[in-house]
Design a protein around this motif. Structure first.
Motif, PDB file in Angstrom:
ATOM      1  N   GLY A  24      27.768  17.336 -58.426  1.00  9.91           N
ATOM      2  CA  GLY A  24      26.855  16.287 -57.983  1.00  9.91           C
ATOM      3  C   GLY A  24      25.897  15.879 -59.080  1.00  9.91           C
ATOM      4  N   GLU A  25      25.399  16.857 -59.830  1.00 16.53           N
ATOM      5  CA  GLU A  25      24.488  16.564 -60.934  1.00 16.53           C
ATOM      6  C   GLU A  25      25.208  15.772 -62.025  1.00 16.53           C
ATOM      7  OE1 GLU A  25      21.555  18.966 -64.070  1.00 16.53           O
ATOM      8  OE2 GLU A  25      22.877  20.049 -62.696  1.00 16.53           O
ATOM      9  N   HIS A  26      26.468  16.116 -62.281  1.00 16.82           N
ATOM     10  CA  HIS A  26      27.266  15.409 -63.292  1.00 16.82           C
ATOM     11  C   HIS A  26      27.364  13.924 -62.950  1.00 16.82           C
ATOM     12  CE1 HIS A  26      30.547  14.766 -66.186  1.00 16.82           C
ATOM     13  NE2 HIS A  26      31.169  14.105 -65.219  1.00 16.82           N
ATOM     14  N   PHE A  27      27.685  13.617 -61.692  1.00 15.28           N
ATOM     15  CA  PHE A  27      27.845  12.211 -61.303  1.00 15.28           C
ATOM     16  C   PHE A  27      26.501  11.517 -61.118  1.00 15.28           C
ATOM     17  CE2 PHE A  27      32.190  13.363 -60.865  1.00 15.28           C
ATOM     18  CZ  PHE A  27      32.885  12.188 -61.025  1.00 15.28           C
ATOM     19  N   ARG A  28      25.454  12.268 -60.873  1.00 13.65           N
ATOM     20  CA  ARG A  28      24.116  11.676 -60.854  1.00 13.65           C
ATOM     21  C   ARG A  28      23.716  11.229 -62.257  1.00 13.65           C
ATOM     22  NH1 ARG A  28      21.988  15.567 -58.485  1.00 13.65           N
ATOM     23  NH2 ARG A  28      22.340  14.800 -56.387  1.00 13.65           N
ATOM     24  N   HIS A  29      24.046  12.034 -63.239  1.00 12.48           N
ATOM     25  CA  HIS A  29      23.778  11.663 -64.628  1.00 12.48           C
ATOM     26  C   HIS A  29      24.644  10.479 -65.064  1.00 12.48           C
ATOM     27  CE1 HIS A  29      22.121  15.966 -65.580  1.00 12.48           C
ATOM     28  NE2 HIS A  29      21.297  15.229 -64.846  1.00 12.48           N
ATOM     29  N   LEU A  30      25.883  10.445 -64.583  1.00 14.15           N
ATOM     30  CA  LEU A  30      26.744   9.289 -64.877  1.00 14.15           C
ATOM     31  C   LEU A  30      26.150   8.009 -64.294  1.00 14.15           C
ATOM     32  CD1 LEU A  30      30.435  10.507 -64.356  1.00 14.15           C
ATOM     33  CD2 LEU A  30      29.438   9.588 -66.444  1.00 14.15           C
ATOM     34  N   GLY A  31      25.657   8.113 -63.063  1.00 17.17           N
ATOM     35  CA  GLY A  31      25.022   6.953 -62.441  1.00 17.17           C
ATOM     36  C   GLY A  31      23.830   6.466 -63.236  1.00 17.17           C
ATOM     37  N   LEU A  32      23.043   7.405 -63.751  1.00 17.92           N
ATOM     38  CA  LEU A  32      21.880   7.049 -64.555  1.00 17.92           C
ATOM     39  C   LEU A  32      22.307   6.397 -65.876  1.00 17.92           C
ATOM     40  CD1 LEU A  32      18.802   7.186 -64.558  1.00 17.92           C
ATOM     41  CD2 LEU A  32      18.973   9.422 -65.674  1.00 17.92           C
ATOM     42  N   LEU A  33      23.372   6.908 -66.485  1.00 16.18           N
ATOM     43  CA  LEU A  33      23.884   6.325 -67.732  1.00 16.18           C
ATOM     44  C   LEU A  33      24.311   4.875 -67.514  1.00 16.18           C
ATOM     45  CD1 LEU A  33      24.973   6.370 -70.635  1.00 16.18           C
ATOM     46  CD2 LEU A  33      27.063   7.437 -69.744  1.00 16.18           C
ATOM     47  N   PHE A  34      25.091   4.622 -66.475  1.00 14.31           N
ATOM     48  CA  PHE A  34      25.565   3.258 -66.214  1.00 14.31           C
ATOM     49  C   PHE A  34      24.414   2.351 -65.779  1.00 14.31           C
ATOM     50  CE2 PHE A  34      29.649   5.297 -66.320  1.00 14.31           C
ATOM     51  CZ  PHE A  34      30.507   4.309 -66.785  1.00 14.31           C
ATOM     52  N   LYS A  35      23.432   2.916 -65.108  1.00 12.83           N
ATOM     53  CA  LYS A  35      22.260   2.135 -64.716  1.00 12.83           C
ATOM     54  C   LYS A  35      21.524   1.634 -65.952  1.00 12.83           C
ATOM     55  CE  LYS A  35      18.161   2.751 -61.742  1.00 12.83           C
ATOM     56  NZ  LYS A  35      18.660   2.283 -60.464  1.00 12.83           N
ATOM     57  N   ARG A  36      21.380   2.524 -66.956  1.00  8.07           N
ATOM     58  CA  ARG A  36      20.621   2.167 -68.155  1.00  8.07           C
ATOM     59  C   ARG A  36      21.413   1.278 -69.104  1.00  8.07           C
ATOM     60  NH1 ARG A  36      17.815   8.158 -69.211  1.00  8.07           N
ATOM     61  NH2 ARG A  36      16.075   7.835 -67.757  1.00  8.07           N
ATOM     62  N   CYS A  37      22.712   1.521 -69.232  1.00  6.39           N
ATOM     63  CA  CYS A  37      23.468   0.739 -70.209  1.00  6.39           C
ATOM     64  C   CYS A  37      23.853  -0.641 -69.694  1.00  6.39           C
ATOM     65  CB  CYS A  37      24.708   1.504 -70.678  1.00  6.39           C
ATOM     66  SG  CYS A  37      26.047   1.596 -69.492  1.00  6.39           S
ATOM     67  N   THR A  38      23.604  -0.925 -68.387  1.00  6.21           N
ATOM     68  CA  THR A  38      23.900  -2.267 -67.854  1.00  6.21           C
ATOM     69  C   THR A  38      22.644  -2.976 -67.357  1.00  6.21           C
ATOM     70  OG1 THR A  38      24.335  -1.371 -65.640  1.00  6.21           O
ATOM     71  CG2 THR A  38      26.218  -1.546 -67.129  1.00  6.21           C
ATOM     72  N   MET A  39      21.467  -2.425 -67.644  1.00 10.09           N
ATOM     73  CA  MET A  39      20.239  -2.950 -67.044  1.00 10.09           C
ATOM     74  C   MET A  39      19.927  -4.392 -67.453  1.00 10.09           C
ATOM     75  SD  MET A  39      17.173  -1.073 -69.152  1.00 10.09           S
ATOM     76  CE  MET A  39      17.622   0.552 -68.601  1.00 10.09           C
ATOM     77  N   LEU A  40      20.476  -4.855 -68.565  1.00 12.68           N
ATOM     78  CA  LEU A  40      20.193  -6.216 -69.021  1.00 12.68           C
ATOM     79  C   LEU A  40      21.175  -7.236 -68.458  1.00 12.68           C
ATOM     80  CD1 LEU A  40      19.368  -5.479 -72.780  1.00 12.68           C
ATOM     81  CD2 LEU A  40      17.774  -5.784 -70.881  1.00 12.68           C
ATOM     82  N   LEU A  41      22.172  -6.772 -67.703  1.00 16.73           N
ATOM     83  CA  LEU A  41      23.185  -7.672 -67.145  1.00 16.73           C
ATOM     84  C   LEU A  41      22.810  -8.099 -65.730  1.00 16.73           C
ATOM     85  CD1 LEU A  41      26.439  -5.762 -68.208  1.00 16.73           C
ATOM     86  CD2 LEU A  41      25.403  -7.738 -69.346  1.00 16.73           C
ATOM     87  N   PRO A  42      23.259  -9.277 -65.279  1.00 11.87           N
ATOM     88  CA  PRO A  42      23.092  -9.654 -63.874  1.00 11.87           C
ATOM     89  C   PRO A  42      23.870  -8.689 -62.977  1.00 11.87           C
ATOM     90  CG  PRO A  42      23.770 -11.538 -65.220  1.00 11.87           C
ATOM     91  CD  PRO A  42      23.913 -10.324 -66.076  1.00 11.87           C
ATOM     92  N   THR A  43      23.459  -8.608 -61.707  1.00 10.51           N
ATOM     93  CA  THR A  43      24.071  -7.641 -60.793  1.00 10.51           C
ATOM     94  C   THR A  43      25.582  -7.790 -60.723  1.00 10.51           C
ATOM     95  OG1 THR A  43      22.057  -7.649 -59.448  1.00 10.51           O
ATOM     96  CG2 THR A  43      24.038  -6.788 -58.421  1.00 10.51           C
ATOM     97  N   LYS A  44      26.069  -9.019 -60.622  1.00  7.23           N
ATOM     98  CA  LYS A  44      27.508  -9.257 -60.506  1.00  7.23           C
ATOM     99  C   LYS A  44      28.251  -8.722 -61.730  1.00  7.23           C
ATOM    100  CE  LYS A  44      30.739 -12.921 -59.231  1.00  7.23           C
ATOM    101  NZ  LYS A  44      30.866 -14.390 -58.955  1.00  7.23           N
ATOM    102  N   ASP A  45      27.702  -8.968 -62.921  1.00  6.50           N
ATOM    103  CA  ASP A  45      28.341  -8.514 -64.155  1.00  6.50           C
ATOM    104  C   ASP A  45      28.260  -6.995 -64.296  1.00  6.50           C
ATOM    105  OD1 ASP A  45      28.945 -11.121 -64.791  1.00  6.50           O
ATOM    106  OD2 ASP A  45      27.161 -11.423 -66.027  1.00  6.50           O
ATOM    107  N   ARG A  46      27.166  -6.417 -63.829  1.00  5.75           N
ATOM    108  CA  ARG A  46      27.029  -4.956 -63.864  1.00  5.75           C
ATOM    109  C   ARG A  46      28.141  -4.310 -63.045  1.00  5.75           C
ATOM    110  NH1 ARG A  46      20.727  -3.339 -62.792  1.00  5.75           N
ATOM    111  NH2 ARG A  46      21.335  -1.411 -63.846  1.00  5.75           N
ATOM    112  N   LEU A  47      28.371  -4.859 -61.855  1.00  8.55           N
ATOM    113  CA  LEU A  47      29.373  -4.274 -60.964  1.00  8.55           C
ATOM    114  C   LEU A  47      30.780  -4.451 -61.517  1.00  8.55           C
ATOM    115  CD1 LEU A  47      27.822  -5.433 -57.573  1.00  8.55           C
ATOM    116  CD2 LEU A  47      27.798  -3.136 -58.539  1.00  8.55           C
ATOM    117  N   LYS A  48      31.045  -5.599 -62.140  1.00  5.45           N
ATOM    118  CA  LYS A  48      32.361  -5.819 -62.748  1.00  5.45           C
ATOM    119  C   LYS A  48      32.613  -4.825 -63.877  1.00  5.45           C
ATOM    120  CE  LYS A  48      33.100 -10.746 -61.786  1.00  5.45           C
ATOM    121  NZ  LYS A  48      33.226 -12.105 -62.397  1.00  5.45           N
ATOM    122  N   PHE A  49      31.579  -4.601 -64.681  1.00  6.94           N
ATOM    123  CA  PHE A  49      31.703  -3.663 -65.795  1.00  6.94           C
ATOM    124  C   PHE A  49      31.973  -2.250 -65.291  1.00  6.94           C
ATOM    125  CE2 PHE A  49      29.549  -0.530 -68.522  1.00  6.94           C
ATOM    126  CZ  PHE A  49      30.260  -0.707 -69.702  1.00  6.94           C
TER     127      PHE A  49
END
Length: 431
Positions: A97-122
């Motif tokens: 669970g901690e591993h995937f929580r950290h993954l979620g945080l990584l993707f949250k930070r590396c896509t923060m400048l994208l619009p929501t739709k583009d974030r989800l596509k990525f």
């Protein structure tokens, strides 16, 4: 004069070199990591944890781009996401669970400048894993959905309702969720038991159970319920939170033929309370919850009265009184009298204080306007005690049922609960 000139020249030669870099110089200079070959930079990132890599994304836009290039490689995806979800031991990780929580945080930070739709596509490119999808993994007890839920809830933490609604639409498009729900709801309860369980586990493990608070859970539950008419909303709520048999399927038949234990109905009561306690909005009010509850206790057929009573007791005083009072206003006196008798029985069986049931009856009694209506209510309640007692006695005397002994035990409990209730009632009346 010559010496003075020499001193000035010497002074100019030994003047200290400037060590402070101005903002304009920093802006024009290249980053140290950007000057490295990509292969070298990737080797450096290979030695960092996922959480540490996510910190790089906060440094600059260019650094975010470098990290995105790194995590876009198949080697990184295979190492961090394509794990064996059918093994409880996660290689190299103390807590999956901690591993995937950290993954979620990584993707949250590396896509923060994208619009929501583009974030989800990525992000979709990385999450095309069978264990994250509906009906694509047939292995029992697969932990993929739980890990997907941890990842998703971390990713969207702090997003507003509009963005979260886009996430729901995105999930529906990717998994064909609404079509799958429709396919199950238009059939007879229990007819597609495997699809019912798949739907239950996906919605609860990905959206509902891991929500950080009740408001978030309310949001996702309403997203699931709102597209459907009232009867289908009740049906879906039972699929998501109804009692399960020991082998795992939903116990539709048991709801109708026998009383279920307290823990079998607790999840459903919690879900109904969550809807009942939601602040009223245009498209969901208290009456919406009461209407759904009314439909629930008739699926697949009218429930055993003890299950209705136990569900109301688990829902607490406010909801229980509201349901019974609304039925009383509709003239359904005999019906609520029977439910109250079973509520008294449930209090005796499950160890609740009988004073609670006495106060409930007192509240309902006070809700009637005229003395005649109040007398009719009490008259029906007392007659119902006799009627239910006779039903249990006849069931026991018939002697052709395997559970006749249980019926006799319940009969004894009913008589004892009747005596306890009336003792408390008279004590409250006479003191």
């Amino acid at each position: 004069m010559v010496r003075g000139k020499a001193r000035r020249k010497t002074a100019s030669r030994i003047r200290p070199v400037r060590t402070i870099t101005t903002r304009s110089q920093l802006k024009n200079s290249s980053n140290f990591f950007q000057g490295l070959p990509p292969e070298v930079f990737h080797i450096i990132l290979d030695h960092l944890s996922i959480l540490e890599i996510s910190v790089f994304c906060l440094a600059s836009k260019n650094m975010t781009s470098c990290v995105v290039n790194y995590i876009s490689t198949l080697a990184w995806k295979s190492k961090t996401i394509l794990q064996n979800f059918h093994n409880t031991a996660f290689p190299g990780q103390k807590c999956a669970g901690e591993h995937f929580r950290h993954l979620g945080l990584l993707f949250k930070r590396c896509t923060m400048l994208l619009p929501t739709k583009d974030r989800l596509k990525f992000i979709l490119k990385f999450l095309q894993v069978p264990c994250f999808m509906l009906e694509e993994c047939s292995v029992p007890n697969c932990s993929g959905l739980v890990r997907y839920g941890v990842f998703l809830q971390t990713l969207i933490a702090g997003w507003d309702e509009v963005e979260c609604h886009r996430v729901f639409i995105f999930l529906c498009d990717v998994t064909n969720l609404l079509h799958r729900i429709q396919s199950v709801l238009t059939g007879k309860p229990g007819l597609k038991c495997f699809e019912e369980l798949e739907l239950r586990f996906f919605c609860r493990k990905v959206l509902l159970d891991l929500s950080p608070n009740q408001l978030d859970c309310q949001f996702w539950l309403l997203r699931l319920l709102k597209p459907w008419p009232l009867v289908h909303q009740a049906h879906l709520l039972l699929i998501l939170y109804g009692p399960l048999l020991s082998e795992g399927s939903i116990s539709w038949h048991d709801l109708v033929v026998r009383g279920l234990p307290q823990d079998a109905l607790w999840d459903l009561a919690r879900a109904i309370l969550m809807l009942f306690n939601k602040p009223e909005v245009k498209d969901w009010t208290m009456q919406s919850t009461l209407a759904v509850l009314e439909e629930i206790t008739a699926i697949p057929q009218p429930w055993h009265v003890e299950n209705v009573a136990r569900l109301l007791v688990l829902c607490g005083t406010k909801l229980c009184y509201t349901v019974l009072a609304s039925r009383a206003l509709c003239g359904r006196i005999k019906e609520i009298a029977k439910v109250i008798v079973y509520i008294i029985l449930v209090c005796e069986k499950d160890g609740y204080e009988m004073t609670w049931a006495v106060k409930l009856v007192q509240q309902i009694h006070m809700g009637f306007r005229s003395a005649v209506e109040k007398f009719i209510f009490i008259h029906h309640l007392e007659n119902m005690f006799s009627e239910v007692t006779r039903e249990f006695y006849e069931f026991y005397v018939a002697g052709n049922h395997l559970d006749a002994r249980d019926a006799f035990g319940t009969l004894c409990l009913l008589l004892h609960s009747n005596a306890t209730f009336h003792a408390k009632f008279l004590h409250m009346l006479l003191k």
